[in-house]
Design an enzyme around this catalytic site. Structure first.
Site, short mmCIF file in Angstrom:
data_model
loop_
_atom_site.label_atom_id
_atom_site.label_comp_id
_atom_site.label_asym_id
_atom_site.label_seq_id
_atom_site.Cartn_x
_atom_site.Cartn_y
_atom_site.Cartn_z
N HIS A 145 0.84 -1.19 0.00
CA HIS A 145 0.00 0.00 0.00
C HIS A 145 0.88 1.25 0.00
CE1 HIS A 145 -3.73 2.25 1.80
NE2 HIS A 145 -3.15 2.93 0.84
N HIS A 202 2.99 10.75 0.61
CA HIS A 202 3.93 10.17 1.58
C HIS A 202 5.40 10.21 1.11
CE1 HIS A 202 0.50 8.69 3.83
NE2 HIS A 202 0.03 8.11 2.74
N GLU A 242 0.52 8.01 -3.78
CA GLU A 242 1.38 7.61 -2.68
C GLU A 242 2.65 8.45 -2.63
OE1 GLU A 242 0.88 5.31 -0.11
OE2 GLU A 242 -1.16 5.52 -0.87
#
Length: 229
Positions: free
Chosen positions: A62, A119, A115
């Site tokens: 993930h 992040h 992502e």
């Protein structure tokens, strides 16, 4: 005198903003490496199995999330100008499409971009994660090193079964050098389903216990957890 005061004030504000933009990516305490059970992710989003990308008995990546110690959260979106350039992933793209895939659609690039934006841009201060290729390649490396499906299977926790939280935690600790990860459940009515295993990793890339950094689970400790098959 008034002009001098205004000039000093502007200089101070500009300096503070510059300092903030530099410091923000470093403002976290550890990394969460999250792997998901695709079938549960599909269920959580109200889709049928045939509407999702479900690799056979594989836990998929993930993300890698720079995180602050609880109860704080984040950081997120540390450098919005640093957009993902998928050509930077050309040498690992085939692996990403198998192991860091978009469970919910065929738009893998959209998932990777999200992502990275949310992040990855916050991890650039770490030498091991200071480029787009390094960030995604590290996720692939950890996915190979910490094969959650095998770890659970070796501990007697297999798809199609129902287990206590303690059973799952014990299996994971045996396979993760005796550290305790975070276990995430999807809850529906009176049932709960195993969804994600998130491993806590220090800034020097060593496994650490999630306890003391974040909660160990959102699962109901008094109810069994289903591992859908």
């Amino acid at each position: 005198m008034e002009f001098y005061f205004v000039w000093k004030l502007c200089f101070f504000v500009l300096g503070a903003l510059t300092q903030f933009s530099v410091a923000a990516p470093n403002d976290y305490d550890f990394l969460l490496f999250a792997q998901q059970w695709p079938l549960t992710t599909c269920m959580q989003n109200g889709k049928q199995r045939n509407q999702c990308n479900i690799p056979h008995n594989d836990w998929t990546v993930h993300g890698i999330w720079p995180s602050k110690n609880a109860p704080a959260r984040g950081p997120e979106e540390c450098d919005r100008r640093n957009q993902l350039r998928v050509q930077n992933l050309a040498n690992i793209r085939s692996q990403l499409e198998r192991r860091w895939l978009n469970v919910l659609s065929n738009n893998a690039e959209g998932f990777w971009s999200w992502e990275w934006k949310k992040h990855g841009t916050c991890s650039l201060n770490l030498p091991a994660l200071n480029s787009q290729n390094k960030y995604f390649n590290q996720g692939l490396t950890w996915n190979r090193n910490y094969v959650i499906g095998n770890i659970l299977n070796n501990g007697g926790v297999r798809p199609g079964g129902s287990y206590t939280l303690q059973n799952i935690q014990a299996a994971l600790r045996r396979g993760l050098n005796n550290v305790t990860p975070q276990i995430s459940c999807f809850k529906s009515g009176n049932r709960q389903f195993l969804q994600e295993i998130r491993i806590c990793i220090s800034k020097n890339l060593q496994l650490i216990n999630c306890a003391g950094h974040t909660s160990d689970t959102n699962c109901n400790r008094r109810s069994n957890i289903e591992y859908p098959a």
